[in-house]
Scaffold this motif. Structure first.
Motif, PDB file in Angstrom:
ATOM      1  N   THR A   1      11.981   4.122 -10.618  1.00  0.00           N
ATOM      2  CA  THR A   1      10.813   4.209 -10.066  1.00  0.00           C
ATOM      3  C   THR A   1      10.963   3.510  -8.710  1.00  0.00           C
ATOM      4  O   THR A   1      10.767   4.018  -7.312  1.00  0.00           O
ATOM      5  N   LEU A   2      11.181   2.169  -8.954  1.00  0.00           N
ATOM      6  CA  LEU A   2      11.204   1.192  -7.723  1.00  0.00           C
ATOM      7  C   LEU A   2      12.538   1.637  -6.797  1.00  0.00           C
ATOM      8  O   LEU A   2      12.433   1.621  -5.521  1.00  0.00           O
ATOM      9  N   CYS A   3      13.823   1.932  -7.520  1.00  0.00           N
ATOM     10  CA  CYS A   3      14.951   2.275  -6.657  1.00  0.00           C
ATOM     11  C   CYS A   3      14.652   3.632  -5.803  1.00  0.00           C
ATOM     12  O   CYS A   3      15.332   3.886  -5.081  1.00  0.00           O
ATOM     13  N   ASN A   4      13.854   4.575  -6.374  1.00  0.00           N
ATOM     14  CA  ASN A   4      13.227   5.737  -5.584  1.00  0.00           C
ATOM     15  C   ASN A   4      12.560   5.399  -4.426  1.00  0.00           C
ATOM     16  O   ASN A   4      12.103   6.553  -4.099  1.00  0.00           O
ATOM     17  N   GLY A   5      11.793   4.239  -4.525  1.00  0.00           N
ATOM     18  CA  GLY A   5      11.030   4.155  -3.520  1.00  0.00           C
ATOM     19  C   GLY A   5      11.152   3.382  -2.267  1.00  0.00           C
ATOM     20  O   GLY A   5      12.078   3.928  -1.599  1.00  0.00           O
ATOM     21  N   THR A   6      10.480   2.833  -1.682  1.00  0.00           N
ATOM     22  CA  THR A   6      10.635   2.085  -0.400  1.00  0.00           C
ATOM     23  C   THR A   6      11.701   1.193  -0.289  1.00  0.00           C
ATOM     24  O   THR A   6      11.785   0.646  -1.541  1.00  0.00           O
ATOM     25  N   GLN A   7      12.134   0.571   0.781  1.00  0.00           N
ATOM     26  CA  GLN A   7      13.151  -0.296   1.041  1.00  0.00           C
ATOM     27  C   GLN A   7      12.441  -1.730   0.065  1.00  0.00           C
ATOM     28  O   GLN A   7      13.195  -2.396  -0.464  1.00  0.00           O
ATOM     29  N   GLU A   8      11.397  -1.966   0.522  1.00  0.00           N
ATOM     30  CA  GLU A   8      10.656  -3.086  -0.208  1.00  0.00           C
ATOM     31  C   GLU A   8      10.689  -3.008  -1.472  1.00  0.00           C
ATOM     32  O   GLU A   8      11.133  -4.193  -2.340  1.00  0.00           O
TER      33      GLU A   8
ATOM     34  N   ALA B   1      13.643  -4.667  -6.901  1.00  0.00           N
ATOM     35  CA  ALA B   1      14.517  -4.344  -7.944  1.00  0.00           C
ATOM     36  C   ALA B   1      15.820  -5.022  -7.811  1.00  0.00           C
ATOM     37  O   ALA B   1      16.426  -5.514  -8.901  1.00  0.00           O
ATOM     38  N   GLN B   2      16.507  -5.017  -6.726  1.00  0.00           N
ATOM     39  CA  GLN B   2      17.749  -6.006  -6.595  1.00  0.00           C
ATOM     40  C   GLN B   2      17.570  -7.349  -7.028  1.00  0.00           C
ATOM     41  O   GLN B   2      18.323  -7.927  -7.638  1.00  0.00           O
TER      42      GLN B   2
ATOM     43  N   PRO C   1       0.793  -1.129  -0.084  1.00  0.00           N
ATOM     44  CA  PRO C   1       0.042   0.085  -0.095  1.00  0.00           C
ATOM     45  C   PRO C   1       0.654   1.159  -0.089  1.00  0.00           C
ATOM     46  O   PRO C   1       1.923   1.264   0.330  1.00  0.00           O
ATOM     47  N   ASP C   2       0.434   2.332  -0.629  1.00  0.00           N
ATOM     48  CA  ASP C   2       0.789   3.800  -0.394  1.00  0.00           C
ATOM     49  C   ASP C   2       2.439   3.839  -1.178  1.00  0.00           C
ATOM     50  O   ASP C   2       3.284   4.641  -0.525  1.00  0.00           O
ATOM     51  N   MET C   3       2.427   3.092  -1.998  1.00  0.00           N
ATOM     52  CA  MET C   3       3.809   3.342  -2.932  1.00  0.00           C
ATOM     53  C   MET C   3       3.424   3.874  -4.275  1.00  0.00           C
ATOM     54  O   MET C   3       2.575   3.823  -4.846  1.00  0.00           O
TER      55      MET C   3
END
Ligand SMILES: [Fe+2]
Ligand SMILES: [Fe+2]
Lengths: 251, 318
Positions: B174-181, B186-187, A247-249
């Motif tokens: 976009t993934l790499c600028n996102g949350t740790q998850e 991405a990794q 959520p929220d990503m």
């Protein structure tokens, strides 16, 4: 204009396009020929494009800073207002084509009326969409004729699809109280007014396709009121998977 | 035809290629040229349509409407590539049905990369970035290949592939600028797709057959190892920008050569997948066969209908 009513009405339009687009996109890579695969994907792309226009409009109407994706992915099943017809599975190519044609004819007639709406956003969406939908209608109608007037086997299959899907056509014309208020205020002709045209067009195509018009006395409905078929939960489980799991990503 | 006449035709043919002129379907060509081209172009076409499957696996689950539409359009582009390539191949005197038959029976190959599973959304980014990226490096030289229909198909294909590659990289970004998850996702995708992408360039030069002939016919301009090196040199800095680690302990920039040195490729894995033991070989072929068999009655109906229409028009005009 009451935003709540308008939003409710817009869901009725947008959710049909979303769910049918989602259904068609399941087929990408699995069509009977590359050419039909590409054509059905085009239709899916058009429908999803239209969905986005409606949802962006809905998101703008809300005071909660919603995005098109919140609207598309984060509702509960009963909050989706699509008709039962569009959630029916891709049982075979005959079902896909018949479902498409039954929807396309309605969609086209509906957009004709929507083009004259007093709401400028809706008018613009309708004017853009109707060109796409007139192509969809030609594609599905041509295939209906090929299947109906093709081989014995294809005729049998498409007749079965027609018989099974016919019961879902009536719901296309259903309007809620809120819908009626919106239609009146925006001076859009109610679907009731083109219902007989719809059945005339469909019947004459079926006749041309050497297919029988089913004699049905009882129609299925409920999707527009949020009471869906068992298929809907699975459609949403797929569609909402990422948004629900993470959520929220931003994606 | 006498041996002398054939020799003469061959000389004309070779001279044409040497002058950088295109060979067209109606031109005389050696049988070996025809066969080699049918094999390579059909293998390429099959790769395009089998390649639709791993990415198609994520269309219904794409995380946003924008991504869903972009992915759907991308997979549709691949169908278009398949269509141009089958058409190019058909000009060499083989039918689409025969080509499909070869794919379904396992006689014809397709790129092994598509036998790997797409497990997360990040795989869609990784495929665009790495797999379409490797495809471009393989295919750009083919825009100047000697067989006209193939060269022209490649020009169109390459334009779209570079768009796919940018789109894939943008998903990764976009993934790499996102949350740790999201970064982890991405990794993980890079970890799984890196080595198979390097294998897309084929075996090392000392193991690879018919390279010389292919060079002469401009089916190949650089060797497998040269292309692989070009891919690595281009891609490693892109991984650095993403902040991802390429899963190769031996990877290191070599100041002397100006290229990256890299670790040993596990060729036993490559051959296992080529032989049909990849994670998804069976599913991919099964999906293609099912689409073809389930569509048989549809294609027959379309033909029967077209026949009837023909008869109706002849009746009217005749
Ligand atoms: Fe491609
Ligand atoms: Fe591509």
């Amino acid at each position: 204009m009451n935003n709540q009513n308008l939003t409710h009405y817009l869901y009725g339009l947008a959710d049909n396009a979303l769910i049918l687009g989602q259904r068609l996109s399941e087929l990408c890579g699995h069509g009977p020929t590359l050419e039909t695969d590409i054509a059905l994907t085009n239709i899916a792309l058009d429908l999803l494009g239209q969905t986005r226009s409606y949802y962006q409009y809905i998101a703008n109407l809300s005071h909660e800073n919603l995005s098109e994706d919140d609207v598309a992915f984060l509702r509960k099943e009963h909050e989706y207002r699509n008709v039962l017809l569009v959630e029916q599975p891709n049982a075979d190519f005959a079902y896909v084509i018949t479902r498409q044609y039954f929807f396309d004819v309605f969609h086209f007639l509906m957009l004709e009326k929507l083009q004259n709406s007093k709401d400028l956003n809706l008018k613009a969406i309708a004017q853009k969409s109707i060109k796409e939908v007139s192509y969809h209608k030609r594609f599905s109608g041509d295939w209906l004729k090929r299947l109906g007037d093709g081989t014995e086997l294809s005729q049998e299959k498409v007749q079965n699809a027609v018989n099974d899907l016919w019961v879902f056509t009536n719901e296309l014309f259903e309007t809620s109280k809120a819908d009626q208020t919106v239609l009146k205020e925006l001076q859009i002709e109610s679907p009731e007014t083109f219902k007989s045209d719809y059945y005339k067009i469909i019947s004459s195509t079926l006749e041309e396709a050497k297919l029988n018009v089913p004699e049905v006395t009882y129609f299925q409905e409920g999707g527009k009121q949020g009471i869906h078929s068992e298929h809907m939960g699975y459609i949403l489980a797929d569609m909402q998977y990422m948004q629900r799991t993470y959520p929220d990503m931003k994606w | 035809m006498s041996a002398k006449e054939i020799k003469n035709l061959e000389d004309i043919f070779e001279a044409k290629i040497a002058r950088d002129e295109k060979i067209e379907p109606k031109d005389w060509m050696p049988e070996k040229y025809r066969k080699t081209h049918i094999r390579q172009i059909s293998q390429h076409a099959h790769s395009e349509i089998v390649g639709m499957l791993p990415e198609g696996n994520w269309i219904t689950r794409a995380p946003s409407l924008r991504r869903k539409v972009a992915l759907l359009a991308k997979v549709q582009d691949e169908a278009g590539h398949g269509l141009y390539l089958y058409s190019a191949c058909e000009t060499l005197g083989i039918s689409r049905e025969e080509l499909y038959e070869q794919l379904h029976s396992g006689k014809a190959k397709y790129s092994s990369i598509f036998n790997y599973p797409t497990l997360t959304w990040a795989d869609i980014g990784a495929i665009g970035w790495l797999v379409d990226g490797a495809a471009i490096i393989n295919q750009v030289p083919l825009c100047n290949t000697s067989f006209g229909p193939y060269a022209r198909a490649m020009v169109r294909v390459c334009k779209e592939e570079s768009f796919h590659q940018r789109q894939g990289y943008e998903i990764m970004m976009t993934l790499c600028n996102g949350t740790q998850e999201q970064k982890d996702m991405a990794q993980d995708a890079l970890n799984r797709w890196w080595w198979p992408s390097l294998m897309m360039f084929g075996p090392t030069d000392d193991e690879s057959t018919h390279t010389e002939q292919s060079m002469k016919w401009k089916l190949k301009r650089k060797t497998n190892d040269e292309l692989r090196q070009q891919f690595i040199d281009q891609t490693v800095p892109q991984a650095d920008i993403l902040g991802l680690k390429v899963p190769d302990e031996d990877l290191k920039y070599n100041n002397e050569t100006g290229h990256y040195d890299f670790g040993e490729i596990d060729w036993s894995e490559f051959w296992q997948v080529v032989k049909g033991h990849g994670k998804c070989n069976k599913e991919r072929i099964k999906a293609r066969k099912e689409a073809w068999h389930n569509g048989e009655w549809v294609r027959e109906a379309a033909m029967a209908y077209a026949d009837k229409q023909d008869k109706r028009t002849t009746k009217q005009t005749g």
